[in-house]
Design a protein around this motif. Structure first.
Motif, mmCIF file in Angstrom:
data_model
loop_
_atom_site.group_PDB
_atom_site.id
_atom_site.type_symbol
_atom_site.label_atom_id
_atom_site.label_comp_id
_atom_site.label_asym_id
_atom_site.label_seq_id
_atom_site.Cartn_x
_atom_site.Cartn_y
_atom_site.Cartn_z
ATOM 1 N N ARG A 1 0.869 -1.154 0.000
ATOM 2 C CA ARG A 1 0.000 0.000 0.000
ATOM 3 C C ARG A 1 0.914 1.214 0.000
ATOM 4 O O ARG A 1 1.652 1.430 0.956
ATOM 5 C CB ARG A 1 -0.878 0.004 1.249
ATOM 6 C CG ARG A 1 -1.938 -1.075 1.224
ATOM 7 C CD ARG A 1 -2.559 -1.252 2.606
ATOM 8 N NE ARG A 1 -3.708 -2.110 2.584
ATOM 9 C CZ ARG A 1 -3.665 -3.436 2.538
ATOM 10 N NH1 ARG A 1 -2.520 -4.049 2.506
ATOM 11 N NH2 ARG A 1 -4.769 -4.141 2.512
ATOM 12 N N LYS A 2 0.883 1.989 -1.074
ATOM 13 C CA LYS A 2 1.714 3.182 -1.138
ATOM 14 C C LYS A 2 0.915 4.273 -1.828
ATOM 15 O O LYS A 2 0.193 4.020 -2.794
ATOM 16 C CB LYS A 2 3.019 2.917 -1.870
ATOM 17 C CG LYS A 2 2.850 2.466 -3.304
ATOM 18 C CD LYS A 2 4.155 2.254 -4.019
ATOM 19 C CE LYS A 2 3.825 1.908 -5.469
ATOM 20 N NZ LYS A 2 4.855 2.164 -6.373
ATOM 21 N N TYR A 3 1.036 5.462 -1.284
ATOM 22 C CA TYR A 3 0.250 6.583 -1.767
ATOM 23 C C TYR A 3 1.172 7.777 -1.961
ATOM 24 O O TYR A 3 2.049 8.021 -1.145
ATOM 25 C CB TYR A 3 -0.851 6.941 -0.768
ATOM 26 C CG TYR A 3 -1.524 5.725 -0.185
ATOM 27 C CD1 TYR A 3 -2.393 4.958 -0.949
ATOM 28 C CD2 TYR A 3 -1.265 5.316 1.121
ATOM 29 C CE1 TYR A 3 -2.992 3.827 -0.427
ATOM 30 C CE2 TYR A 3 -1.867 4.194 1.656
ATOM 31 C CZ TYR A 3 -2.731 3.445 0.879
ATOM 32 O OH TYR A 3 -3.319 2.326 1.388
ATOM 33 N N HIS B 1 -9.538 1.293 1.119
ATOM 34 C CA HIS B 1 -9.652 0.949 -0.296
ATOM 35 C C HIS B 1 -11.096 0.588 -0.636
ATOM 36 O O HIS B 1 -11.720 -0.183 0.091
ATOM 37 C CB HIS B 1 -8.747 -0.235 -0.641
ATOM 38 C CG HIS B 1 -7.303 0.114 -0.669
ATOM 39 N ND1 HIS B 1 -6.539 0.175 0.478
ATOM 40 C CD2 HIS B 1 -6.482 0.434 -1.698
ATOM 41 C CE1 HIS B 1 -5.307 0.523 0.147
ATOM 42 N NE2 HIS B 1 -5.242 0.687 -1.165
ATOM 43 N N VAL C 1 -6.574 -4.246 -2.034
ATOM 44 C CA VAL C 1 -5.246 -4.425 -2.629
ATOM 45 C C VAL C 1 -4.936 -5.915 -2.775
ATOM 46 O O VAL C 1 -4.448 -6.353 -3.802
ATOM 47 C CB VAL C 1 -4.165 -3.732 -1.771
ATOM 48 C CG1 VAL C 1 -2.775 -4.105 -2.246
ATOM 49 C CG2 VAL C 1 -4.344 -2.225 -1.807
ATOM 50 N N ASN D 1 -4.063 1.568 -5.569
ATOM 51 C CA ASN D 1 -3.594 2.613 -4.659
ATOM 52 C C ASN D 1 -3.890 4.026 -5.166
ATOM 53 O O ASN D 1 -3.476 5.002 -4.551
ATOM 54 C CB ASN D 1 -2.091 2.466 -4.410
ATOM 55 C CG ASN D 1 -1.777 1.298 -3.504
ATOM 56 O OD1 ASN D 1 -2.453 1.069 -2.516
ATOM 57 N ND2 ASN D 1 -0.748 0.542 -3.846
ATOM 58 N N LEU E 1 -9.702 5.248 -3.273
ATOM 59 C CA LEU E 1 -9.457 5.478 -1.851
ATOM 60 C C LEU E 1 -10.454 6.452 -1.245
ATOM 61 O O LEU E 1 -10.958 7.353 -1.918
ATOM 62 C CB LEU E 1 -8.050 6.047 -1.649
ATOM 63 C CG LEU E 1 -6.899 5.219 -2.211
ATOM 64 C CD1 LEU E 1 -5.601 6.001 -2.101
ATOM 65 C CD2 LEU E 1 -6.787 3.881 -1.492
#
Length: 118
Positions: A5-7, A48, A52, A69, A74
């Motif tokens: 999980r990267k934003y 989410h 994911v 992501n 989101l």
């Protein structure tokens, strides 16, 4: 093992701006931050719409990791509502319902952003 999980900082900023200060759950008044011991503490969690990981709620195998992501997938939920949406009885929280919450919460805040240039 679950996927990452990267934003981006832009995604964080957009979620914080467009949530209008509160959890995306309709009618929830949990604020985005709480002032505790002299500092602002993040009070909402990134949730989410489509999971994911393959075992997650509303997982769509057709989406890439970047799409999972992405800002469009989101929303921000308080802990209680995040647990509710992804926990027992989660089948009632469909992609369509969560997307409607997102649209409802963000709709009034997007107009000023559309005017930004450069």
């Amino acid at each position: 093992m679950g996927e990452a999980r990267k934003y981006t900082s832009g995604t964080h900023a957009a979620l914080m701006s467009l949530c209008r200060g509160y959890c995306y759950w309709p009618g929830c008044e949990e604020p985005v931050t709480r002032f505790i011991d002299g500092e602002h503490i993040l009070n909402l969690e990134i949730a989410h719409i489509r999971a994911v990981s393959s075992g997650g709620k509303r997982f769509d195998p057709e989406l890439s990791l970047d799409e999972k992501n992405a800002f469009s997938n989101l929303l921000l939920l308080c802990k209680v509502h995040h647990v509710r949406v992804d926990g027992h009885g989660s089948e009632q929280y469909t992609v369509e319902l969560l997307e409607a919450w997102k649209e409802q919460r963000e709709s009034e805040g997007t107009a000023p952003l559309l005017e930004l240039r450069g």
